[in-house]
Write a protein that holds these residues in place. Structure first.
Motif, mmCIF file in Angstrom:
data_model
loop_
_atom_site.group_PDB
_atom_site.id
_atom_site.type_symbol
_atom_site.label_atom_id
_atom_site.label_comp_id
_atom_site.label_asym_id
_atom_site.label_seq_id
_atom_site.Cartn_x
_atom_site.Cartn_y
_atom_site.Cartn_z
ATOM 1 N N LYS A 253 0.832 -1.210 0.000
ATOM 2 C CA LYS A 253 0.000 0.000 0.000
ATOM 3 C C LYS A 253 0.865 1.259 0.000
ATOM 4 N N LEU A 254 1.945 1.261 0.785
ATOM 5 C CA LEU A 254 2.841 2.425 0.803
ATOM 6 C C LEU A 254 3.486 2.652 -0.561
ATOM 7 N N ILE A 255 3.896 1.573 -1.223
ATOM 8 C CA ILE A 255 4.500 1.699 -2.557
ATOM 9 C C ILE A 255 3.451 2.190 -3.553
ATOM 10 N N ASP A 256 2.213 1.720 -3.430
ATOM 11 C CA ASP A 256 1.127 2.225 -4.286
ATOM 12 C C ASP A 256 0.939 3.728 -4.087
ATOM 13 N N GLU A 257 0.956 4.164 -2.839
ATOM 14 C CA GLU A 257 0.790 5.592 -2.548
ATOM 15 C C GLU A 257 1.927 6.398 -3.165
ATOM 16 N N LEU A 258 3.144 5.876 -3.084
ATOM 17 C CA LEU A 258 4.296 6.550 -3.701
ATOM 18 C C LEU A 258 4.076 6.691 -5.201
ATOM 19 N N ALA A 259 3.673 5.606 -5.836
ATOM 20 C CA ALA A 259 3.468 5.607 -7.288
ATOM 21 C C ALA A 259 2.305 6.514 -7.702
ATOM 22 N N LYS A 260 1.375 6.733 -6.793
ATOM 23 C CA LYS A 260 0.242 7.607 -7.100
ATOM 24 C C LYS A 260 0.559 9.081 -6.854
ATOM 25 N N GLY A 261 1.789 9.368 -6.430
ATOM 26 C CA GLY A 261 2.213 10.751 -6.295
ATOM 27 C C GLY A 261 1.985 11.399 -4.938
#
Length: 116
Positions: A99-107
């Motif tokens: 989830k943290l990596i997803d948040e990073l990728a979402k900007g």
């Protein structure tokens, strides 16, 4: 019950995918490492050792120096599953990281990702 396949998979085999996911969206390896270190308590050097040793996911999280207490603030859906509803402890830690990596990728800003 049999162990989930991800538990025995080497963290170092998945790590480049985390980095690539961030970099495709203009983020950096440094930010990915910061997220991993924030979540697990590993220093940058300790993270490097874990990657070199090709530690499996289960051991990576089980031996983490200090899981961040703020990780319980991580909410949302990963792969169609609500992170906060995952009951198995190691899988929950894996989903927190996803989830943290997803948040990073979402900007999202690093301050928001790191729950500051």
């Amino acid at each position: 019950m049999a162990k989930q396949h991800i538990y025995t998979m080497s963290f170092s085999k998945v790590y480049p995918h985390y980095v690539t996911k961030g970099e495709k969206k203009g983020r950096t390896k440094t930010e990915v490492d910061e997220i991993i270190c924030w979540l697990t308590g590993y220093s940058q050097e300790e993270l490097g050792v874990q990657l070199e040793k090709q530690t499996d996911f289960e051991t990576f999280f089980a031996e983490a120096p200090q899981m961040n207490p703020l990780r319980t603030l991580i909410k949302g859906v990963v792969c169609g599953v609500r992170v906060e509803d995952v009951e198995e402890p190691i899988m929950k830690e894996i989903r927190y990281l996803d989830k943290l990596i997803d948040e990073l990728a979402k900007g999202k800003s690093m301050d928001k990702i790191l729950r500051k």
